[in-house]
Design an enzyme around this catalytic site. Structure first.
Site, PDB file in Angstrom:
ATOM      1  N   PRO A  10      -9.176  14.420  52.236  1.00 43.66           N
ATOM      2  CA  PRO A  10      -9.564  13.564  51.126  1.00 43.66           C
ATOM      3  C   PRO A  10      -8.490  13.391  50.063  1.00 43.66           C
ATOM      4  O   PRO A  10      -7.805  14.341  49.691  1.00 43.66           O
ATOM      5  CB  PRO A  10     -10.789  14.283  50.533  1.00 43.66           C
ATOM      6  N   ASN A  11      -8.376  12.163  49.621  1.00 44.35           N
ATOM      7  CA  ASN A  11      -7.510  11.734  48.519  1.00 44.35           C
ATOM      8  C   ASN A  11      -6.034  11.657  48.889  1.00 44.35           C
ATOM      9  O   ASN A  11      -5.225  11.179  48.091  1.00 44.35           O
ATOM     10  CB  ASN A  11      -7.704  12.616  47.273  1.00 44.35           C
ATOM     11  N   ARG A  18      -0.388   9.075  41.713  1.00 46.24           N
ATOM     12  CA  ARG A  18      -0.659   9.892  40.532  1.00 46.24           C
ATOM     13  C   ARG A  18      -0.146  11.311  40.773  1.00 46.24           C
ATOM     14  O   ARG A  18       0.178  11.666  41.901  1.00 46.24           O
ATOM     15  CB  ARG A  18      -2.165   9.949  40.229  1.00 46.24           C
ATOM     16  N   TYR A  23       2.621  16.561  43.363  1.00 46.10           N
ATOM     17  CA  TYR A  23       2.689  16.145  44.773  1.00 46.10           C
ATOM     18  C   TYR A  23       3.941  15.333  45.111  1.00 46.10           C
ATOM     19  O   TYR A  23       4.121  14.948  46.264  1.00 46.10           O
ATOM     20  CB  TYR A  23       1.442  15.324  45.133  1.00 46.10           C
ATOM     21  N   ASN A  79      -3.498  18.911  56.850  1.00 48.51           N
ATOM     22  CA  ASN A  79      -3.623  19.043  55.401  1.00 48.51           C
ATOM     23  C   ASN A  79      -5.027  18.567  55.066  1.00 48.51           C
ATOM     24  O   ASN A  79      -5.274  17.358  54.967  1.00 48.51           O
ATOM     25  CB  ASN A  79      -2.568  18.218  54.657  1.00 48.51           C
ATOM     26  N   ALA A  82      -8.756  19.106  49.564  1.00 51.61           N
ATOM     27  CA  ALA A  82      -9.677  20.027  48.889  1.00 51.61           C
ATOM     28  C   ALA A  82     -10.703  20.652  49.839  1.00 51.61           C
ATOM     29  O   ALA A  82     -11.281  21.696  49.514  1.00 51.61           O
ATOM     30  CB  ALA A  82     -10.384  19.307  47.746  1.00 51.61           C
ATOM     31  N   HIS A  85     -10.547  24.385  50.630  1.00 56.31           N
ATOM     32  CA  HIS A  85     -11.100  25.415  49.748  1.00 56.31           C
ATOM     33  C   HIS A  85     -12.626  25.485  49.799  1.00 56.31           C
ATOM     34  O   HIS A  85     -13.217  26.350  49.165  1.00 56.31           O
ATOM     35  CB  HIS A  85     -10.651  25.153  48.301  1.00 56.31           C
ATOM     36  N   ASP A  92     -15.019  26.454  61.149  1.00 60.44           N
ATOM     37  CA  ASP A  92     -15.683  26.613  62.449  1.00 60.44           C
ATOM     38  C   ASP A  92     -15.098  25.665  63.491  1.00 60.44           C
ATOM     39  O   ASP A  92     -14.939  26.038  64.660  1.00 60.44           O
ATOM     40  CB  ASP A  92     -17.188  26.351  62.305  1.00 60.44           C
ATOM     41  N   GLU A 103      -1.763  24.745  59.107  1.00 53.22           N
ATOM     42  CA  GLU A 103      -2.268  24.306  57.798  1.00 53.22           C
ATOM     43  C   GLU A 103      -1.075  23.972  56.900  1.00 53.22           C
ATOM     44  O   GLU A 103      -0.158  24.789  56.767  1.00 53.22           O
ATOM     45  CB  GLU A 103      -3.098  25.449  57.189  1.00 53.22           C
ATOM     46  N   HIS A 105       0.161  22.413  53.025  1.00 58.49           N
ATOM     47  CA  HIS A 105      -0.100  21.917  51.675  1.00 58.49           C
ATOM     48  C   HIS A 105       1.212  21.500  51.035  1.00 58.49           C
ATOM     49  O   HIS A 105       2.200  22.256  51.101  1.00 58.49           O
ATOM     50  CB  HIS A 105      -0.792  22.973  50.808  1.00 58.49           C
ATOM     51  N   ILE A 106       1.204  20.334  50.441  1.00 62.82           N
ATOM     52  CA  ILE A 106       2.399  19.800  49.781  1.00 62.82           C
ATOM     53  C   ILE A 106       2.766  20.684  48.594  1.00 62.82           C
ATOM     54  O   ILE A 106       3.929  21.032  48.393  1.00 62.82           O
ATOM     55  CB  ILE A 106       2.115  18.350  49.332  1.00 62.82           C
ATOM     56  N   SER A 107       1.768  21.034  47.798  1.00 64.61           N
ATOM     57  CA  SER A 107       1.991  21.885  46.623  1.00 64.61           C
ATOM     58  C   SER A 107       1.839  23.357  47.014  1.00 64.61           C
ATOM     59  O   SER A 107       1.262  23.672  48.065  1.00 64.61           O
ATOM     60  CB  SER A 107       0.973  21.536  45.530  1.00 64.61           C
ATOM     61  N   ARG A 112      -1.364  27.636  41.710  1.00 64.76           N
ATOM     62  CA  ARG A 112      -2.191  26.685  40.967  1.00 64.76           C
ATOM     63  C   ARG A 112      -3.525  27.328  40.541  1.00 64.76           C
ATOM     64  O   ARG A 112      -3.593  28.545  40.404  1.00 64.76           O
ATOM     65  CB  ARG A 112      -2.385  25.430  41.827  1.00 64.76           C
ATOM     66  N   ARG A 116      -7.954  26.944  44.132  1.00 67.59           N
ATOM     67  CA  ARG A 116      -7.093  26.462  45.234  1.00 67.59           C
ATOM     68  C   ARG A 116      -6.449  27.625  45.998  1.00 67.59           C
ATOM     69  O   ARG A 116      -5.712  27.426  46.949  1.00 67.59           O
ATOM     70  CB  ARG A 116      -5.987  25.545  44.702  1.00 67.59           C
TER      71      ARG A 116
HETATM   72  O1  CA2 Z   1      -1.063  20.461  48.071  1.00 66.19           O
HETATM   73  C1  CA2 Z   1      -1.744  19.889  48.920  1.00 66.19           C
HETATM   74  O2  CA2 Z   1      -1.273  19.316  49.889  1.00 66.19           O
HETATM   75  C2  CA2 Z   1      -3.270  19.823  48.746  1.00 66.19           C
HETATM   76  O3  CA2 Z   1      -3.860  19.971  50.023  1.00 66.19           O
HETATM   77  C3  CA2 Z   1      -3.572  18.447  48.165  1.00 66.19           C
HETATM   78  C4  CA2 Z   1      -5.057  18.257  47.806  1.00 66.19           C
HETATM   79  C5  CA2 Z   1      -5.565  19.416  46.962  1.00 66.19           C
HETATM   80  O4  CA2 Z   1      -6.960  19.285  46.762  1.00 66.19           O
HETATM   81  C6  CA2 Z   1      -5.276  20.770  47.612  1.00 66.19           C
HETATM   82  O5  CA2 Z   1      -5.735  21.783  46.752  1.00 66.19           O
HETATM   83  C7  CA2 Z   1      -3.787  20.923  47.850  1.00 66.19           C
HETATM   84  C8  CA2 Z   1      -5.322  17.008  46.995  1.00 66.19           C
HETATM   85  C9  CA2 Z   1      -4.587  15.796  47.345  1.00 66.19           C
HETATM   86  C10 CA2 Z   1      -4.892  14.751  46.303  1.00 66.19           C
HETATM   87  O6  CA2 Z   1      -3.750  14.035  46.097  1.00 66.19           O
HETATM   88  C11 CA2 Z   1      -3.741  13.080  45.147  1.00 66.19           C
HETATM   89  C12 CA2 Z   1      -2.539  12.457  44.974  1.00 66.19           C
HETATM   90  C13 CA2 Z   1      -2.422  11.474  44.026  1.00 66.19           C
HETATM   91  C14 CA2 Z   1      -3.515  11.116  43.252  1.00 66.19           C
HETATM   92  C15 CA2 Z   1      -4.720  11.746  43.429  1.00 66.19           C
HETATM   93  C16 CA2 Z   1      -4.836  12.736  44.398  1.00 66.19           C
END
Ligand code: CA2
Length: 152
Positions: A10-11, A18, A23, A79, A82, A85, A92, A103, A105-107, A112, A116
């Protein structure tokens, strides 16, 4: 050519629009281009998908399990955003599919918010790449290709 499935949750379709401090400025299309270029150097095909829906991600992991058993897929880069978490259902699915899942994660999620810092996926992942920006996808592809070449 063996395939690696790259799944985004998601997202992640909003990547680059943003929160660049967290990110980076790259978009999901940039991630796709990076994965395809990395795949070419590794001799693997890359199938990149994104969904904002938990059940769709679960269906794709089931599909990956079947393709792994059929010998056409060598692994999944995931990836899960959210859902990482929150989702015991994804835990499963990964556990049951029997396909190696890395797995990503970009960040650096461990630097954080506390919410997370727990992952339902890490205990069932073949490996984890965290905090390298979108380069983490390339590192995960390399890890899966090397794992397959080593026969594990
Ligand atoms: O660091 C990552 O790759 C995450 O999986 C990114 C997820 C976050 O919920 C995880 O905790 C860590 C969220 C990606 C949302 O990215 C956005 C980018 C721009 C604007 C809004 C959301």
């Amino acid at each position: 050519m063996p395939t690696i499935l790259v799944l985004n949750g998601p997202n992640l379709n909003l990547l680059g629009t943003r929160e660049p401090a967290v990110y980076g400025a790259h978009t999901l299309d940039d991630v796709r281009a990076l994965c395809e270029a990395t795949g070419r150097t590794l001799g693997v095909a890359v199938d990149l998908r994104q969904s904002n829906h938990e059940g769709v991600l679960i269906d794709w992991i089931h599909e990956a399990g079947a393709a792994f058993r059929a010998g056409t897929l060598i692994g999944v880069v995931l990836n899960a955003g959210a859902y990482t978490h929150t989702s015991i259902a994804l835990h499963d699915a990964v556990k049951g599919a029997g396909v190696p899942v890395v797995e990503v994660h970009i960040s650096n999620v461990h630097a954080r918010e506390p919410f997370r810092q727990h992952s339902w996926l890490s205990p069932v992942a073949a490996g984890i790449v965290v905090g390298f920006g979108i380069d983490g996808y390339a590192l995960a592809l390399q890890g899966l290709a090397r794992r397959a070449a080593a026969g594990s």
